[in-house]
Scaffold this motif. Structure first.
Motif, PDB file in Angstrom:
ATOM      1  N   ALA A 127       0.850  -1.193   0.000  1.00 27.48           N
ATOM      2  CA  ALA A 127       0.000   0.000   0.000  1.00 27.48           C
ATOM      3  C   ALA A 127       0.888   1.246   0.000  1.00 27.48           C
ATOM      4  O   ALA A 127       1.832   1.345   0.775  1.00 27.48           O
ATOM      5  N   GLY A 128       0.602   2.162  -0.904  1.00 26.86           N
ATOM      6  CA  GLY A 128       1.372   3.401  -1.014  1.00 26.86           C
ATOM      7  C   GLY A 128       2.499   3.351  -2.022  1.00 26.86           C
ATOM      8  O   GLY A 128       3.002   4.397  -2.447  1.00 26.86           O
ATOM      9  N   ASP A 129       2.928   2.162  -2.440  1.00 28.62           N
ATOM     10  CA  ASP A 129       3.992   2.048  -3.448  1.00 28.62           C
ATOM     11  C   ASP A 129       3.516   2.607  -4.783  1.00 28.62           C
ATOM     12  O   ASP A 129       2.359   2.431  -5.165  1.00 28.62           O
ATOM     13  N   VAL A 130       4.433   3.228  -5.496  1.00 26.54           N
ATOM     14  CA  VAL A 130       4.127   3.767  -6.819  1.00 26.54           C
ATOM     15  C   VAL A 130       4.401   2.688  -7.873  1.00 26.54           C
ATOM     16  O   VAL A 130       5.481   2.105  -7.903  1.00 26.54           O
ATOM     17  N   VAL A 131       3.407   2.433  -8.717  1.00 30.74           N
ATOM     18  CA  VAL A 131       3.551   1.484  -9.818  1.00 30.74           C
ATOM     19  C   VAL A 131       4.272   2.181 -10.973  1.00 30.74           C
ATOM     20  O   VAL A 131       5.217   1.656 -11.533  1.00 30.74           O
ATOM     21  N   GLN A 168      -6.084  -3.117  -4.639  1.00 33.69           N
ATOM     22  CA  GLN A 168      -6.586  -1.953  -5.368  1.00 33.69           C
ATOM     23  C   GLN A 168      -5.448  -1.005  -5.682  1.00 33.69           C
ATOM     24  O   GLN A 168      -4.485  -0.903  -4.928  1.00 33.69           O
ATOM     25  N   VAL A 169      -5.596  -0.305  -6.820  1.00 30.51           N
ATOM     26  CA  VAL A 169      -4.671   0.759  -7.172  1.00 30.51           C
ATOM     27  C   VAL A 169      -5.488   2.035  -7.360  1.00 30.51           C
ATOM     28  O   VAL A 169      -6.691   1.987  -7.634  1.00 30.51           O
ATOM     29  N   GLU A 170      -4.813   3.154  -7.207  1.00 33.14           N
ATOM     30  CA  GLU A 170      -5.449   4.448  -7.371  1.00 33.14           C
ATOM     31  C   GLU A 170      -4.694   5.236  -8.435  1.00 33.14           C
ATOM     32  O   GLU A 170      -3.468   5.309  -8.406  1.00 33.14           O
ATOM     33  N   VAL A 171      -5.445   5.784  -9.371  1.00 30.59           N
ATOM     34  CA  VAL A 171      -4.862   6.631 -10.410  1.00 30.59           C
ATOM     35  C   VAL A 171      -5.028   8.072  -9.941  1.00 30.59           C
ATOM     36  O   VAL A 171      -6.134   8.490  -9.593  1.00 30.59           O
ATOM     37  N   VAL A 172      -3.908   8.813  -9.908  1.00 32.04           N
ATOM     38  CA  VAL A 172      -3.932  10.198  -9.413  1.00 32.04           C
ATOM     39  C   VAL A 172      -3.183  11.107 -10.383  1.00 32.04           C
ATOM     40  O   VAL A 172      -2.347  10.649 -11.153  1.00 32.04           O
ATOM     41  N   ARG A 173      -3.501  12.394 -10.318  1.00 26.23           N
ATOM     42  CA  ARG A 173      -2.756  13.402 -11.093  1.00 26.23           C
ATOM     43  C   ARG A 173      -2.341  14.504 -10.154  1.00 26.23           C
ATOM     44  O   ARG A 173      -3.073  14.891  -9.256  1.00 26.23           O
ATOM     45  N   ARG A 174      -1.150  14.978 -10.375  1.00 24.47           N
ATOM     46  CA  ARG A 174      -0.635  16.099  -9.589  1.00 24.47           C
ATOM     47  C   ARG A 174      -1.068  17.389 -10.281  1.00 24.47           C
ATOM     48  O   ARG A 174      -0.835  17.583 -11.468  1.00 24.47           O
ATOM     49  N   GLN A 175      -1.708  18.272  -9.526  1.00 23.93           N
ATOM     50  CA  GLN A 175      -2.151  19.562 -10.039  1.00 23.93           C
ATOM     51  C   GLN A 175      -0.956  20.517 -10.087  1.00 23.93           C
ATOM     52  O   GLN A 175       0.046  20.298  -9.406  1.00 23.93           O
ATOM     53  N   PRO A 176      -1.044  21.591 -10.880  1.00 22.19           N
ATOM     54  CA  PRO A 176       0.045  22.575 -10.924  1.00 22.19           C
ATOM     55  C   PRO A 176       0.401  23.136  -9.544  1.00 22.19           C
ATOM     56  O   PRO A 176       1.544  23.521  -9.302  1.00 22.19           O
ATOM     57  N   THR A 177      -0.550  23.105  -8.630  1.00 19.27           N
ATOM     58  CA  THR A 177      -0.307  23.590  -7.264  1.00 19.27           C
ATOM     59  C   THR A 177       0.478  22.581  -6.435  1.00 19.27           C
ATOM     60  O   THR A 177       0.879  22.882  -5.319  1.00 19.27           O
ATOM     61  N   GLY A 178       0.653  21.364  -6.987  1.00 15.80           N
ATOM     62  CA  GLY A 178       1.342  20.310  -6.249  1.00 15.80           C
ATOM     63  C   GLY A 178       0.383  19.368  -5.554  1.00 15.80           C
ATOM     64  O   GLY A 178       0.775  18.303  -5.086  1.00 15.80           O
ATOM     65  N   GLU A 179      -0.876  19.748  -5.468  1.00 16.31           N
ATOM     66  CA  GLU A 179      -1.895  18.917  -4.826  1.00 16.31           C
ATOM     67  C   GLU A 179      -2.153  17.671  -5.673  1.00 16.31           C
ATOM     68  O   GLU A 179      -2.177  17.732  -6.901  1.00 16.31           O
ATOM     69  N   VAL A 180      -2.312  16.522  -5.013  1.00 10.74           N
ATOM     70  CA  VAL A 180      -2.593  15.261  -5.700  1.00 10.74           C
ATOM     71  C   VAL A 180      -4.106  15.072  -5.765  1.00 10.74           C
ATOM     72  O   VAL A 180      -4.792  15.149  -4.747  1.00 10.74           O
ATOM     73  N   HIS A 181      -4.601  14.850  -6.974  1.00  7.01           N
ATOM     74  CA  HIS A 181      -6.037  14.700  -7.207  1.00  7.01           C
ATOM     75  C   HIS A 181      -6.341  13.253  -7.624  1.00  7.01           C
ATOM     76  O   HIS A 181      -5.903  12.823  -8.692  1.00  7.01           O
ATOM     77  N   PRO A 182      -7.073  12.484  -6.804  1.00 11.79           N
ATOM     78  CA  PRO A 182      -7.421  11.109  -7.186  1.00 11.79           C
ATOM     79  C   PRO A 182      -8.402  11.111  -8.354  1.00 11.79           C
ATOM     80  O   PRO A 182      -9.356  11.884  -8.373  1.00 11.79           O
ATOM     81  N   LEU A 183      -8.159  10.235  -9.335  1.00 13.46           N
ATOM     82  CA  LEU A 183      -9.037  10.141 -10.498  1.00 13.46           C
ATOM     83  C   LEU A 183      -9.970   8.939 -10.417  1.00 13.46           C
ATOM     84  O   LEU A 183     -11.153   9.037 -10.686  1.00 13.46           O
ATOM     85  N   ILE A 184      -9.399   7.775 -10.079  1.00 11.38           N
ATOM     86  CA  ILE A 184     -10.210   6.556 -10.033  1.00 11.38           C
ATOM     87  C   ILE A 184      -9.480   5.494  -9.219  1.00 11.38           C
ATOM     88  O   ILE A 184      -8.250   5.484  -9.160  1.00 11.38           O
ATOM     89  N   THR A 211      -0.224   9.209 -12.346  1.00 15.16           N
ATOM     90  CA  THR A 211       0.532   8.331 -11.451  1.00 15.16           C
ATOM     91  C   THR A 211      -0.411   7.240 -10.956  1.00 15.16           C
ATOM     92  O   THR A 211      -1.580   7.509 -10.677  1.00 15.16           O
ATOM     93  N   VAL A 212       0.096   6.028 -10.859  1.00 14.49           N
ATOM     94  CA  VAL A 212      -0.673   4.927 -10.279  1.00 14.49           C
ATOM     95  C   VAL A 212       0.091   4.420  -9.074  1.00 14.49           C
ATOM     96  O   VAL A 212       1.291   4.166  -9.150  1.00 14.49           O
ATOM     97  N   ARG A 213      -0.627   4.320  -7.973  1.00 12.47           N
ATOM     98  CA  ARG A 213      -0.014   3.784  -6.752  1.00 12.47           C
ATOM     99  C   ARG A 213      -0.950   2.752  -6.138  1.00 12.47           C
ATOM    100  O   ARG A 213      -2.166   2.783  -6.357  1.00 12.47           O
ATOM    101  N   ALA A 214      -0.361   1.834  -5.398  1.00  9.34           N
ATOM    102  CA  ALA A 214      -1.153   0.803  -4.726  1.00  9.34           C
ATOM    103  C   ALA A 214      -1.929   1.463  -3.596  1.00  9.34           C
ATOM    104  O   ALA A 214      -1.350   2.119  -2.737  1.00  9.34           O
TER     105      ALA A 214
END
Length: 148
Positions: A35-39, A56-72, A94-97
């Motif tokens: 959990a938490g490892d980056v794929v 489960q894995v989570e797909v996230v994107r880093r916003q220009p502000t640096g904030e991480v936004h979960p997508l799915i 980014t995909v992380r576990a």
């Protein structure tokens, strides 16, 4: 879990013959992530497709502000990473576990080897990837329309 049963259970590989499924299982490798490892990270060059075996894995994107936004969040037997195989471009997310996860990995090289020995099966896989991408785009559009 045996690689063949994972591949057989994934909708991505439906319609493949037993010989085609066995060949993909032979080519694939299982990767374990805590959990938490980056794929893979946004900006990495895409070269692999992953099928979730468990967890489960989570797909996230880093916003220009640096904030991480979960997508799915994705679970077994879903797959991800296919875009890097299609357009040979850099990862857009980014995909992380999210939990401890086992992932089946098929590289671009693995899929080229599969295409050489099982061209018709490869065509089915590509069609299923296109169907999945289309469905994901429709879902994303619906979510965006709901936020508008």
């Amino acid at each position: 879990m045996e690689k063949l049963s994972v591949i057989s259970s994934s909708p991505l590989f439906e319609m493949l013959s037993p010989a085609e499924l066995a060949r993909l299982a032979e080519l694939a490798r299982v990767q374990r992530f805590n959990a938490g490892d980056v794929v893979f990270e946004e900006g990495d060059l895409g070269d692999s497709l992953f099928v979730i075996v468990q967890g489960q894995v989570e797909v996230v994107r880093r916003q220009p502000t640096g904030e991480v936004h979960p997508l799915i969040t994705l679970s077994a037997p879903e797959f991800f990473g296919e875009m890097g195989l299609i357009d040979k471009d850099y990862r857009s997310a980014t995909v992380r576990a999210k939990t401890d996860a086992d992932l089946l990995q098929l590289t671009a090289q693995d899929l080229r080897a599969f295409r050489q020995s099982h061209g018709d099966g490869f065509t089915f896989v590509v069609v299923n990837i296109a169907r999945s991408l289309s469905a994901r785009l429709r879902e994303a559009n619906a979510r965006l329309a709901g936020k508008a």
